[in-house]
Every structure is written in structure tokens, then in C-alpha cells.
Design an enzyme around this catalytic site. Structure first.
Site, short mmCIF file in Angstrom:
data_model
loop_
_atom_site.label_atom_id
_atom_site.label_comp_id
_atom_site.label_asym_id
_atom_site.label_seq_id
_atom_site.Cartn_x
_atom_site.Cartn_y
_atom_site.Cartn_z
N ALA A 69 0.85 -1.18 0.00
CA ALA A 69 0.00 0.00 0.00
C ALA A 69 0.89 1.24 0.00
O ALA A 69 2.05 1.19 0.41
CB ALA A 69 -0.89 -0.02 1.22
N GLY A 112 0.56 -4.99 1.05
CA GLY A 112 -0.62 -5.06 0.19
C GLY A 112 -0.36 -5.80 -1.11
O GLY A 112 -1.28 -6.36 -1.71
N GLU A 115 -0.77 -9.35 -0.27
CA GLU A 115 -2.20 -9.55 -0.02
C GLU A 115 -2.99 -9.59 -1.32
O GLU A 115 -3.92 -10.39 -1.48
CB GLU A 115 -2.71 -8.44 0.91
N GLU A 135 4.55 -4.88 7.32
CA GLU A 135 3.86 -3.72 7.89
C GLU A 135 4.35 -3.36 9.29
O GLU A 135 4.39 -2.19 9.66
CB GLU A 135 2.34 -3.98 7.95
N1 CAA Z 1 4.54 3.23 -0.62
C1 CAA Z 1 5.01 4.43 -1.00
N2 CAA Z 1 6.25 4.62 -1.51
C2 CAA Z 1 7.03 3.55 -1.63
C3 CAA Z 1 6.61 2.27 -1.24
C4 CAA Z 1 5.30 2.12 -0.72
N3 CAA Z 1 4.82 0.94 -0.32
N4 CAA Z 1 7.62 1.41 -1.48
C5 CAA Z 1 8.63 2.13 -2.00
N5 CAA Z 1 8.28 3.42 -2.09
C6 CAA Z 1 9.07 4.52 -2.62
C7 CAA Z 1 10.26 4.87 -1.76
O1 CAA Z 1 9.86 5.72 -0.70
C8 CAA Z 1 11.13 5.58 -2.76
O2 CAA Z 1 10.60 6.87 -2.96
P1 CAA Z 1 11.57 8.13 -3.27
O3 CAA Z 1 12.07 7.84 -4.66
O4 CAA Z 1 10.64 9.28 -3.18
O5 CAA Z 1 12.66 8.10 -2.26
C9 CAA Z 1 10.88 4.80 -4.06
O6 CAA Z 1 9.63 4.13 -3.86
C10 CAA Z 1 11.90 3.74 -4.33
O7 CAA Z 1 12.00 2.90 -3.19
P2 CAA Z 1 13.42 2.42 -2.61
O8 CAA Z 1 14.44 3.46 -2.80
O9 CAA Z 1 13.18 1.95 -1.21
O10 CAA Z 1 13.69 1.19 -3.59
P3 CAA Z 1 14.58 -0.11 -3.30
O11 CAA Z 1 14.68 -0.79 -4.60
O12 CAA Z 1 15.81 0.26 -2.55
O13 CAA Z 1 13.70 -1.02 -2.29
C11 CAA Z 1 11.67 -2.06 -1.52
C12 CAA Z 1 12.50 -1.61 -2.73
C13 CAA Z 1 12.40 -3.19 -0.76
C14 CAA Z 1 10.35 -2.57 -2.07
C15 CAA Z 1 11.47 -0.89 -0.53
O14 CAA Z 1 11.02 0.22 -1.27
C16 CAA Z 1 10.46 -1.16 0.55
O15 CAA Z 1 10.77 -1.82 1.53
N6 CAA Z 1 9.21 -0.62 0.40
C17 CAA Z 1 8.18 -0.69 1.40
C18 CAA Z 1 7.58 -2.07 1.47
C19 CAA Z 1 6.50 -2.08 2.52
O16 CAA Z 1 6.71 -1.77 3.67
N7 CAA Z 1 5.29 -2.48 2.11
C20 CAA Z 1 4.17 -2.52 3.01
C21 CAA Z 1 3.42 -1.22 2.91
S1 CAA Z 1 2.13 -1.10 4.15
C22 CAA Z 1 0.86 -2.01 3.57
O17 CAA Z 1 0.92 -2.60 2.52
C23 CAA Z 1 -0.35 -2.04 4.47
C24 CAA Z 1 -1.29 -3.14 4.12
O18 CAA Z 1 -1.39 -4.17 4.74
C25 CAA Z 1 -2.19 -2.99 3.03
#
Ligand code: CAA
Length: 261
Positions: A69, A112, A115, A135
Site C-alpha cells: 500500500a 498489500g 495480499e 507492515e
Molecule cells: N509506498 C510508497 N512509496 C514507496 C513504497 C510504498 N509501499 N515502497 C517504495 N516506495 C518509494 C520509496 O519511498 C522511494 O521513494 P523516493 O524515490 O521518493 O525516495 C521509491 O519508492 C523507491 O523505493 P526504494 O528506494 O526503497 O527502492 P529499493 O529498490 O531500494 O527497495 C523495496 C524496494 C524493498 C520494495 C522498498 O522500497 C520497501 O521496503 N518498500 C516498502 C515495502 C513495505 O513496507 N510495504 C508494506 C506497505 S504497508 C501495507 O501494505 C499495508 C497493508 O497491509 C495494506
């Protein structure tokens, strides 16, 4: 032809391919904001109503099926914002589709994204796939059914560890754990997913819907009730022309020609 900004929808025979596509966002990490949710739900529900669609494939980019998400969209929300808008509840409608669905997952399927993959009926993974419910690292918990569907798919041991530590699983572990049906080389993922979808779409649509409903019921009810439900559907397929055609084709040693009736 379809007026969507965050997804692409293509038709290949009786198969529909839906690609998550936020080209300007997040290096193709496909973060799932509310617009993506609304578009995926609207597009799949429209396909679900179309009798010429026998299977729907959902995929992302090579780098990410979906990285979860949209954290930037969620950060400012209050409890009342989330409660009153019933945040994420529309995703449940994906689980209500009657047409069989295939998730083709390459790269990150986190939060998400994991999911969303688990909301699909058949889950195929590229060898690059990474699954997890991270999360907790953001100070939240899964919100699109992850704590429930992951636990039913892989059992309490792994689900607890993944949800409590946020650690991810690679494709091989996900296959061993029973989360995905098969792992294929990344460059073969889409071809395999479309081949599986074409096979499913070649079956009788009402019978495929009933098969899906029967398997899905195993997640919802007791064994005795599930078997009883299956038995009723099994009897019901004898009301279709496709049952006569399928069995006649077998006995006549020819391919069946299903009319989805
Ligand atoms: N939401 C918003 N922005 C996100 C995102 C997300 N889920 N995942 C990545 N981004 C953004 C980063 O903030 C970054 O933005 P900027 O360019 O503005 O800095 C851009 O995407 C690139 O991300 P990274 O630099 O982190 O890329 P990476 O290749 O080094 O890593 C990744 C990739 C491992 C997927 C890492 O981005 C990450 O861990 N993302 C978050 C994953 C996460 O926590 N997902 C769960 C979200 S909560 C949820 O889903 C709730 C639910 O149950 C529904």
C-alpha cells in the site's frame, strides 16, 4: 480503450491481462494507492461480467508485483479517516470475483502486494519474487487480509514469523510453504501465466466458476460443510450442456468443444 491511469488491460482470446502500471511512480514498484485499488476493482468487475472472459491474469513489473500500500498516502490519515472511508475494504471485492484469476508475481510482493497476490486464485511466482508482510516495521499491521490469508496458506509458524518480524520469503521458500503453486524463471513468467489462463479459459466457464467456488469454500467453513457444498455443486454441473459435451468428447476420443452453457 479503457480509461485507466494506473493499470493496463489487454485481451488475448478468452484471457484478460491486467498489468499494474504506475509509470511515473516509485520506479515501477507499483505502490497501491486508492486510485489503483479503485481501477483494479472496476476493471476486474467489468471483466467478471463479460462471458467472453474465462480467466483474468494480474501482473506487475519485473521489479515489483506491488511493493505494498502507498505509505505516503497513508501516513497522514487519522483513525476516523480510515474508519469512515472503510480504507481498503474495496479490495475484498477482488475475492468475490467469479471468474478465475491468476497472479503472476515477479519481484516484490510486499504488504498489500502480497495480499493482492493472495486474493487471486492461482499464484505463479518468478524466481525473482519476494513475499512478505513487513507492515510491522512501519508501525502497522496487514490491512487487506494478510494476517488471515497468509496464515491459511502457509500455517501459523511462518505467518507469525513473517508478520511479527517483517522478514521476507524468496520464491523457493514461498513454494515450499505452499503460498505459490509454481516457480518459473523470470523471463518465462508471463508466458506461463498466460498459458495457465488459456487452459482455464478453455474450460466450461460455469464449471470453472463452480470449481473455484468449491476450493474457495475450504477457506471459509468446516470439512463436513465444505464437502456437502462440493457435493451440491457436483450435482449441479449435470445441469450444464458442457458436462454432456466433456464426457461425450472423452468417450468419443476427441477434444471437447465447450459452449459455456
Ligand atoms: N509506498 C510508497 N512509496 C514507496 C513504497 C510504498 N509501499 N515502497 C517504495 N516506495 C518509494 C520509496 O519511498 C522511494 O521513494 P523516493 O524515490 O521518493 O525516495 C521509491 O519508492 C523507491 O523505493 P526504494 O528506494 O526503497 O527502492 P529499493 O529498490 O531500494 O527497495 C523495496 C524496494 C524493498 C520494495 C522498498 O522500497 C520497501 O521496503 N518498500 C516498502 C515495502 C513495505 O513496507 N510495504 C508494506 C506497505 S504497508 C501495507 O501494505 C499495508 C497493508 O497491509 C495494506
Amino acid at each position: 480503450t479503457d480509461a485507466y491511469d494506473t493499470i493496463l488491460v489487454e485481451r488475448k482470446g478468452r484471457t484478460a491481462l491486467l498489468t499494474l502500471n504506475r509509470p511515473n511512480a516509485l520506479n515501477a514498484l507499483n505502490a497501491l494507492n486508492l486510485q489503483v485499488m479503485n481501477e483494479v476493482v472496476a476493471a476486474t468487475e467489468a471483466l467478471d461480467r463479460d462471458p467472453d472472459v474465462g480467466c483474468i491474469v494480474l501482473t506487475g513489473s519485473a521489479k515489483a508485483f506491488a511493493a505494498g500500500a502507498d505509505i505516503k498516502e497513508m501516513r497522514p490519515q487519522s483513525y476516523l479517516d480510515m474508519y469512515l472511508s472503510d480504507w481498503f475494504t474495496a479490495w475484498d471485492r477482488l475475492g468475490q470475483l467469479r471468474t478465475p484469476t491468476v497472479a503472476a508475481v515477479a519481484g516484490y510482493a510486499l504488504g498489500g502486494g502480497c495480499e493482492l497476490a493472495m486474493l487471486c486464485d492461482i499464484l505463479l511466482a518468478a524466481d525473482t519474487a519476494v513475499f512478505g508482510q513487513p507492515e510491522i516495521k512501519l508501525g502497522v499491521i496487514p490491512g487487506i487480509g494478510g494476517s488471515q490469508r497468509l496464515t491459511r496458506a502457509v500455517g501459523k509458524a511462518k505467518a507469525m514469523e513473517l508478520c511479527l518480524t517483517g522478514r521476507t520469503m524468496d520464491a523457493a521458500e514461498a513454494e515450499r510453504a505452499g503460498l505459490v503453486s509454481r516457480v518459473v524463471p523470470a523471463d518465462e513468467l508471463l508466458g506461463e501465466a498466460l498459458a495457465v489462463a488459456e487452459t482455464v479459459a478453455g474450460m466450461s466457464l460455469p464449471v470453472a466458476m463452480m470449481a473455484k467456488e468449491a476450493v474457495a469454500r475450504a477457506f471459509e467453513t468446516t470439512l463436513a460443510e465444505g464437502v456437502r457444498f462440493e457435493r451440491r455443486l457436483f450435482h449441479a454441473v449435470f445441469a450444464t450442456a458442457d458436462q454432456k459435451e466433456g464426457m461425450s468428447a472423452f468417450i468419443d476420443k476427441r477434444p471437447p468443444h465447450f459452449t459455456h452453457r
